[in-house]
Design a protein around this motif. Structure first.
Motif, PDB file in Angstrom:
ATOM      1  N   ASP A 124     -94.389 -90.758   2.541  1.00  0.00           N
ATOM      2  CA  ASP A 124     -95.108 -89.938   1.568  1.00  0.00           C
ATOM      3  C   ASP A 124     -94.170 -89.494   0.450  1.00  0.00           C
ATOM      4  O   ASP A 124     -92.944 -89.548   0.577  1.00  0.00           O
ATOM      5  CB  ASP A 124     -95.677 -88.689   2.241  1.00  0.00           C
ATOM      6  CG  ASP A 124     -96.829 -89.002   3.169  1.00  0.00           C
ATOM      7  OD1 ASP A 124     -97.768 -89.669   2.722  1.00  0.00           O
ATOM      8  OD2 ASP A 124     -96.777 -88.563   4.335  1.00  0.00           O
ATOM      9  N   THR A 125     -94.763 -89.035  -0.636  1.00  0.00           N
ATOM     10  CA  THR A 125     -93.964 -88.432  -1.701  1.00  0.00           C
ATOM     11  C   THR A 125     -93.332 -87.138  -1.182  1.00  0.00           C
ATOM     12  O   THR A 125     -93.782 -86.550  -0.194  1.00  0.00           O
ATOM     13  CB  THR A 125     -94.825 -88.129  -2.931  1.00  0.00           C
ATOM     14  OG1 THR A 125     -95.900 -87.257  -2.556  1.00  0.00           O
ATOM     15  CG2 THR A 125     -95.384 -89.420  -3.529  1.00  0.00           C
ATOM     16  N   SER A 126     -92.323 -86.670  -1.877  1.00  0.00           N
ATOM     17  CA  SER A 126     -91.555 -85.522  -1.410  1.00  0.00           C
ATOM     18  C   SER A 126     -92.398 -84.256  -1.306  1.00  0.00           C
ATOM     19  O   SER A 126     -92.235 -83.459  -0.369  1.00  0.00           O
ATOM     20  CB  SER A 126     -90.363 -85.286  -2.346  1.00  0.00           C
ATOM     21  OG  SER A 126     -89.476 -86.376  -2.309  1.00  0.00           O
ATOM     22  N   HIS A 174     -84.175 -86.389  -1.763  1.00  0.00           N
ATOM     23  CA  HIS A 174     -85.175 -86.999  -2.646  1.00  0.00           C
ATOM     24  C   HIS A 174     -86.052 -85.932  -3.289  1.00  0.00           C
ATOM     25  O   HIS A 174     -87.263 -86.105  -3.445  1.00  0.00           O
ATOM     26  CB  HIS A 174     -86.049 -87.996  -1.858  1.00  0.00           C
ATOM     27  CG  HIS A 174     -85.296 -89.168  -1.326  1.00  0.00           C
ATOM     28  ND1 HIS A 174     -84.597 -89.128  -0.134  1.00  0.00           N
ATOM     29  CD2 HIS A 174     -85.114 -90.419  -1.833  1.00  0.00           C
ATOM     30  CE1 HIS A 174     -84.034 -90.296   0.087  1.00  0.00           C
ATOM     31  NE2 HIS A 174     -84.327 -91.100  -0.926  1.00  0.00           N
ATOM     32  N   THR A 176     -87.976 -83.758  -5.979  1.00  0.00           N
ATOM     33  CA  THR A 176     -88.506 -83.960  -7.322  1.00  0.00           C
ATOM     34  C   THR A 176     -87.582 -83.256  -8.317  1.00  0.00           C
ATOM     35  O   THR A 176     -87.104 -82.162  -8.051  1.00  0.00           O
ATOM     36  CB  THR A 176     -89.931 -83.386  -7.409  1.00  0.00           C
ATOM     37  OG1 THR A 176     -90.747 -84.048  -6.441  1.00  0.00           O
ATOM     38  CG2 THR A 176     -90.524 -83.595  -8.789  1.00  0.00           C
ATOM     39  N   HIS A 181     -93.598 -79.270  -8.001  1.00  0.00           N
ATOM     40  CA  HIS A 181     -93.339 -80.014  -6.776  1.00  0.00           C
ATOM     41  C   HIS A 181     -91.955 -79.676  -6.221  1.00  0.00           C
ATOM     42  O   HIS A 181     -91.775 -79.542  -5.006  1.00  0.00           O
ATOM     43  CB  HIS A 181     -93.471 -81.515  -7.018  1.00  0.00           C
ATOM     44  CG  HIS A 181     -94.889 -81.985  -7.083  1.00  0.00           C
ATOM     45  ND1 HIS A 181     -95.234 -83.310  -7.226  1.00  0.00           N
ATOM     46  CD2 HIS A 181     -96.066 -81.308  -7.009  1.00  0.00           C
ATOM     47  CE1 HIS A 181     -96.549 -83.432  -7.255  1.00  0.00           C
ATOM     48  NE2 HIS A 181     -97.070 -82.222  -7.129  1.00  0.00           N
TER      49      HIS A 181
END
Length: 678
Positions: A124-126, A174, A176, A181
């Motif tokens: 998944d995204t951070s 990692h 953003t 975010h």
């Protein structure tokens, strides 16, 4: 979703972390959960136990041991994103505490275990990772605080702790680069360091998170308190994290950097004032509506601010705020409010307007809505911002419609957006808003702003007059060098559908619902179109739009009276006296007050020349004269001179330095600006 190569890389990183055995305790240390009150829905818990999940208005039956990597999920990626954040774990935790039924715990355990077994770290995204980690810790705390809790099943404590350690390690590497975010990701690091100290044995994770959260607070919250993305929804989302840091730091005895409290309190100031009298926020720039009274209550406790508590509880507790006319010039939001429920109207029945005259907002959340307004009275919105609805661009591309200029309460030019459309962050020149001035006196407030666009050469100027805490005049001036199509638009609630009528009244055209009259001076054409209103992501309802199109003109002036209606109240008569060669515009409104003989005259002057208003000669930027039942009163702003002679009576005020405001009535005489905030 990541590409296969990225997933394999994430699996390698996970395997490397797995070489270090982490022994967990039975439960994490209790942390303050800033979202706990928002997720106590027993119905959600029951549905999840049955393997049914509802997000963005779509329900899927996936079971409690689902295929987390399934490819047949809804096309809008937000469905999978919400599903993977595990907010429903809090609903399950509260259901266990209330009922003692361990089916809620067992369902959560199966969901978490299958996620760990199936989904590689970094898939998944951070920001999604950050939310999931927080929600696992919050839910685990809730289960652990329930009577009869004896631990998680089958060694799951160690499995979850190890998984969280892997996810946090990946997240820290990692993050953003900036904005909201990054804030929530850093908050996940902070919460993990407090709840699971074995993941942060040397304290470096906690130290890093606090320092970076402070840096984000100072860079993302402008000096006036408005978040740099200029979205009311994301302002509140970010505020949750920053308040959560403050409260957890207090409970754990942690020191925060200097200036943290000062900037955070200013962000809470905006949160308090932007809430409408009905307790909900306006849905400006990629927002849902909703109430954040719980955040204001928390802020009231942290900062010892009884005015925050008053705003949070609709006047049931605390002390009313002093300001009625709040300005947030860096964010470009300006608010007018008739009161806080201490006078003739209850808290929820007060009048309210928010004016958007600021930057588009960093990132991709900004809508093309310069000079947009939202207006509320008598416990409900009258003129509404439609919201965001979706981030998906699938046909018919609702993302574009909800971001468009035409989807807001302003004037569109040639059917174009003020800023050329992009799903996310704009590229190239963007529209610019310039706030010109605010003039205020007791019971009288004037806002003036200007919008320019790279899409056309027209300059749009809007003036908003708030009279007696009762109603508004909105004056729009558009000036171009070649012919254009102008369209003044007002979006109404879905409940107005079927009740909205267009009628002529003397020189006015009136768009009327049972709650409100929009009175247009000398309008040539007024139409009703179908629009949309999305109170939450993925849910939209049809709603009427009042449109005033004007074709093939180089310049235009629109004059609108926005008048809340009570049962049996007549629509007032609205007249405008304005000429290009004269420096003053005068509005006359007949019978707006509770008496049948009330008339108001409102003047706006762009020069230093004297003008007549009733029996007064004025050198002022704005004036309001009310005559009712044989009595007169006057409010004037930015006043250089005021003269009145009637029979044997004479009044004179003059000053080299203009007074901010002058007030006069025929019983109490003249009163000058006393320096207080209004």
């Amino acid at each position: 979703m990541f590409a296969e190569a990225e997933i394999k890389q994430a699996e390698m990183e996970s395997a490397e972390m797995g070489s270090a055995e982490i022994k967990s305790r039975m439960t994490p240390r209790p942390v303050f959960c800033v979202i706990e009150k928002a997720y106590r829905n027993r119905d959600v818990a029951e549905e999840v136990c049955a393997g049914r999940f509802t997000h963005i208005g779509i329900t899927l039956e996936l079971g409690v041991e689902p295929d987390w990597m399934a490819r047949d999920l809804p096309a809008d990626e937000e469905w999978r994103i919400e599903w993977s954040k595990f907010y429903y774990g809090l609903d399950l935790g509260h259901a266990l505490r209330e009922t003692g039924d361990h089916k809620y715990l067992r369902s959560w355990e199966r969901l978490v275990r299958t996620w760990i077994d199936q989904v590689p770290v970094g898939f998944d995204t951070s920001d999604v990772t950050g939310r999931r980690v927080q929600n696992w810790i919050y839910a685990w705390n809730l289960f652990a605080s329930s009577p009869g809790f004896t631990g998680l099943a089958g060694g799951l404590e160690e499995q979850i702790t190890t998984s969280i350690a892997h996810q946090i390690d990946h997240l820290r590497n990692h993050l953003t680069p900036e904005r909201n975010h990054r804030t929530l990701e850093l908050y996940a690091l902070f919460i993990t360091a407090l709840a699971l100290p074995e993941v942060d044995r040397d304290g470096s994770l906690n130290e890093f998170a606090i320092a970076e959260l402070h840096r984000n607070l100072m860079s993302d919250i402008r000096a006036d308190g408005v978040h740099r993305e200029s979205s009311t929804h994301y302002h509140m989302t970010v505020l949750r994290s920053f308040l959560g840091v403050r409260e957890n730091a207090r409970r754990f005895g942690l020191a925060l950097p200097d200036q943290y409290d000062e900037r955070l309190e200013q962000a809470c100031e905006f949160a308090a004032h932007c809430h409408r009298p009905d307790g909900l926020i306006p849905a400006l720039s990629d927002s849902d509506t909703g109430s954040y009274g719980d955040l204001l209550e928390l802020a009231a406790s942290i900062f010892s601010r009884p005015d925050f508590l008053y705003a949070a509880t609709a006047g049931q507790r605390g002390v009313a705020p002093r300001k009625l006319f709040a300005s947030f010039p860096d964010g470009g939001y300006f608010i007018q409010r008739s009161g806080w429920g201490e006078g003739r109207d209850s808290f929820g029945d007060e009048r309210y307007l928010i004016f958007d005259c600021g930057p588009l907002g960093d990132g991709g959340h900004g809508h093309y809505d310069l000079l947009n307004v939202e207006i509320a009275a008598r416990g409900r919105p009258l003129v509404i911002d439609p919201g965001r609805y979706t981030y998906s661009e699938q046909a018919p591309n609702w993302r574009r419609w909800f971001k468009s200029t035409a989807a807001h309460n302003t004037v569109s030019v040639d059917g174009l957006d003020q800023t050329p459309y992009r799903r996310g962050k704009p590229k190239g020149p963007i529209a610019q808003g310039r706030f010109i001035k605010r003039l205020s006196a007791p019971g009288f407030d004037v806002l003036c702003g200007e919008a320019t666009s790279p899409a056309y050469e027209v300059v749009h100027t809007r003036q908003i007059f708030f009279i007696a805490g009762e109603y508004w005049i909105i004056a729009d001036r558009l000036r171009g060098a070649r012919p254009h199509r102008f369209d003044l638009r007002f979006h109404l609630l879905p409940e107005s559908e079927g009740h909205l009528v267009i009628e002529e009244l003397r020189n006015n055209v009136v768009a009327r619902t049972p709650e409100c009259a929009l009175v247009f001076h000398s309008a040539s054409r007024v139409k009703i179109e179908q629009g949309w209103y999305a109170p939450t992501y993925g849910i939209k309802h049809t709603a009427p739009v009042v449109s005033l199109p004007l074709d093939d003109v180089t310049q235009a002036d629109f004059f609108t009276l926005v008048f809340p209606l009570k049962p049996g109240r007549q629509v007032p008569v609205f007249q405008v006296h304005s000429h290009e060669t004269e420096p003053v515009t005068i509005f006359e409104i007949s019978n707006p007050g509770p008496g049948r003989l009330t008339t108001d005259a409102v003047a706006w002057s762009e020069s230093k020349e004297s003008f007549a208003l009733g029996l007064f000669n004025c050198r002022a930027s704005a004036c309001w004269l009310r005559k009712s039942a044989g009595r007169e009163s006057l409010r004037a702003c930015d006043v250089r001179e005021l003269r009145w002679v009637s029979g044997s009576k004479a009044l004179f005020f003059g000053s080299e330095n203009p007074a901010r405001w002058v007030m006069w009535d025929d019983r109490n005489g003249i009163t000058l600006d006393d320096g207080r905030e209004l």
